[in-house]
Write a protein that holds these residues in place. Structure first.
Motif, PDB file in Angstrom:
ATOM      1  N   ARG A 134       0.811  -1.213   0.000  1.00  0.00           N
ATOM      2  CA  ARG A 134       0.000   0.000   0.000  1.00  0.00           C
ATOM      3  C   ARG A 134       0.845   1.264   0.000  1.00  0.00           C
ATOM      4  N   VAL A 135       2.038   1.228   0.624  1.00  0.00           N
ATOM      5  CA  VAL A 135       2.837   2.451   0.677  1.00  0.00           C
ATOM      6  C   VAL A 135       3.263   2.904  -0.716  1.00  0.00           C
ATOM      7  N   ASN A 136       3.355   1.983  -1.670  1.00  0.00           N
ATOM      8  CA  ASN A 136       3.672   2.394  -3.034  1.00  0.00           C
ATOM      9  C   ASN A 136       2.539   3.206  -3.648  1.00  0.00           C
ATOM     10  N   THR A 137       1.305   2.957  -3.222  1.00  0.00           N
ATOM     11  CA  THR A 137       0.177   3.727  -3.748  1.00  0.00           C
ATOM     12  C   THR A 137       0.169   5.150  -3.211  1.00  0.00           C
ATOM     13  N   PHE A 138       0.852   5.414  -2.077  1.00  0.00           N
ATOM     14  CA  PHE A 138       0.973   6.790  -1.604  1.00  0.00           C
ATOM     15  C   PHE A 138       1.715   7.644  -2.629  1.00  0.00           C
ATOM     16  N   ARG A 139       2.684   7.019  -3.294  1.00  0.00           N
ATOM     17  CA  ARG A 139       3.496   7.740  -4.275  1.00  0.00           C
ATOM     18  C   ARG A 139       2.903   7.651  -5.678  1.00  0.00           C
ATOM     19  N   ASP A 140       2.246   6.528  -5.979  1.00  0.00           N
ATOM     20  CA  ASP A 140       1.667   6.317  -7.301  1.00  0.00           C
ATOM     21  C   ASP A 140       0.368   5.540  -7.150  1.00  0.00           C
TER      22      ASP A 140
END
Length: 360
Positions: free
Chosen positions: A58-64
């Motif tokens: 999920r932390v990757n969705t914070f950026r993209d």
């Protein structure tokens, strides 16, 4: 009130190792671009939900946000230097002497029997389906008077995504998470604002936010959450204005205030707090969130590049709150060795008064 006191981050994104000691209720992180400030916030987010193996994706969705379509598609980028043997490890010690640690690894690719679905179309009814599995190994316990971990317990959880679009996730038994973290990205959506305001309205606490929003703009007379969006009522305007049609500064301010005022006993992570907000609002913003964080027992982790933000933070400190605030400057040398330099409330005021540069 249980807060993070110390955090150590190893092998997570661009951070090989970084220690943060003496954390307070309000913590502000400074440093040059690409020095790991956002990564610190992501680390705290993961550690606060270490029994949820889907969070690293999920932390990757914070950026993209597009990464939500392929949860583990770019998961290798959370590993330091994009090397899977560099397993991200995050450790925290809380103010009540509780200890927690998590280590992330990518498991061997699994295969199962099942249908192959691509772009919503059934390609084959019975083939081996590949899966990528992320594993979290966690420890928790208590730090005794000798500094040793006692009553130590461990658990492991997996999150797997399959090429047919399905996923599986372990439910950890015997462990109940008591921490909660919320991440506020540098941009804000109307949906996020509506969600937070709805919670406040259900708790009969909308007036707490409305009072502060009127200080932001004296022409605002009301804030309404309708099924499709959040709407703002302005003096002299016959129609309600959807929040999506308002300025970025109002959206960001309303979202931050709603988050700090709404839920209690959590960690709130705010990336680039100054993004979209005019410097004239900084005094109101700091005084509001410092007061609400203490009132609602919330720990704030904040990043910024703005000198004006720091100046108004210093101006907001007094004998009642200066012990609740600290600033960390993150540095990195030519060998990628990272350090954090901590400034307490009194040091922040002294540095700003003497025009010392804290951002590097």
């Amino acid at each position: 009130m249980t807060l993070y006191k110390d955090i150590t981050i190893k092998n997570f994104r661009g951070i090989s190792e970084l220690k943060l000691e003496g954390l307070k209720s309000v913590n502000v992180f400074l440093g040059r671009n690409n020095f790991g400030k956002t990564t610190i916030l992501e680390s705290v987010f993961l550690l606060s939900g270490m029994s949820n193996a889907s969070l690293p994706s999920r932390v990757n969705t914070f950026r993209d946000p597009a990464q939500s379509l392929n949860p583990l598609g770019q998961i290798e980028y959370i590993f330091h230097n994009v090397q899977l043997q560099n397993k991200p490890t995050i450790t925290g010690i809380l103010t009540d002497k509780q200890y927690r640690s998590m280590c992330i690894s990518l498991s061997d690719t699994k295969t199962i029997q099942g249908p192959i679905v691509r772009n919503g179309m059934l390609m084959s009814s019975e083939q081996k389906v590949k899966a990528i599995c992320l594993s979290i190994n966690s420890d928790y316990g208590t730090i005794n008077s000798d500094g040793k971990i006692v009553n130590k317990r461990s658990f492991k959880c997996d999150f797997c995504t399959y090429e047919n679009g399905q996923y599986s996730q372990d439910n950890v038994k015997g462990y109940q998470e008591f921490l909660s973290a919320q991440y506020i990205a540098s941009d804000t959506s109307a949906f996020q604002i509506s969600d937070e305001l709805s919670s406040l309205i259900r708790a009969n606490r909308k007036d707490d936010v409305l009072e502060l929003v009127r200080l932001f703009d004296s022409k605002i007379t009301n804030v309404e959450v309708l099924p499709d969006s959040t709407y703002i009522a302005f003096d002299g305007v016959d129609k309600l204005i959807p929040i999506s049609m308002c300025g970025d500064g109002l959206k960001k301010f309303l979202y931050i205030i709603s988050c700090v005022a709404g839920r209690k006993n959590k960690v709130l992570l705010i990336d680039e707090i100054d993004n979209g907000i005019h410097f004239s609002v900084y005094p109101l913003l700091w005084k509001s969130i410092i007061r609400l964080a203490k009132q609602n027992e919330i720990q704030l982790m904040i990043t910024t590049h703005s000198k004006e933000v720091l100046q108004e933070l210093a101006n907001s400190l007094d004998t009642e709150n200066e012990n609740d605030v600290c600033v960390y400057t993150i540095t990195k040398n030519n060998d990628d060795i990272m350090h954090s330099y901590r400034y307490d409330g009194e040091s922040i005021k002294t540095a700003i008064y003497n025009q010392l540069e804290l951002r590097d």
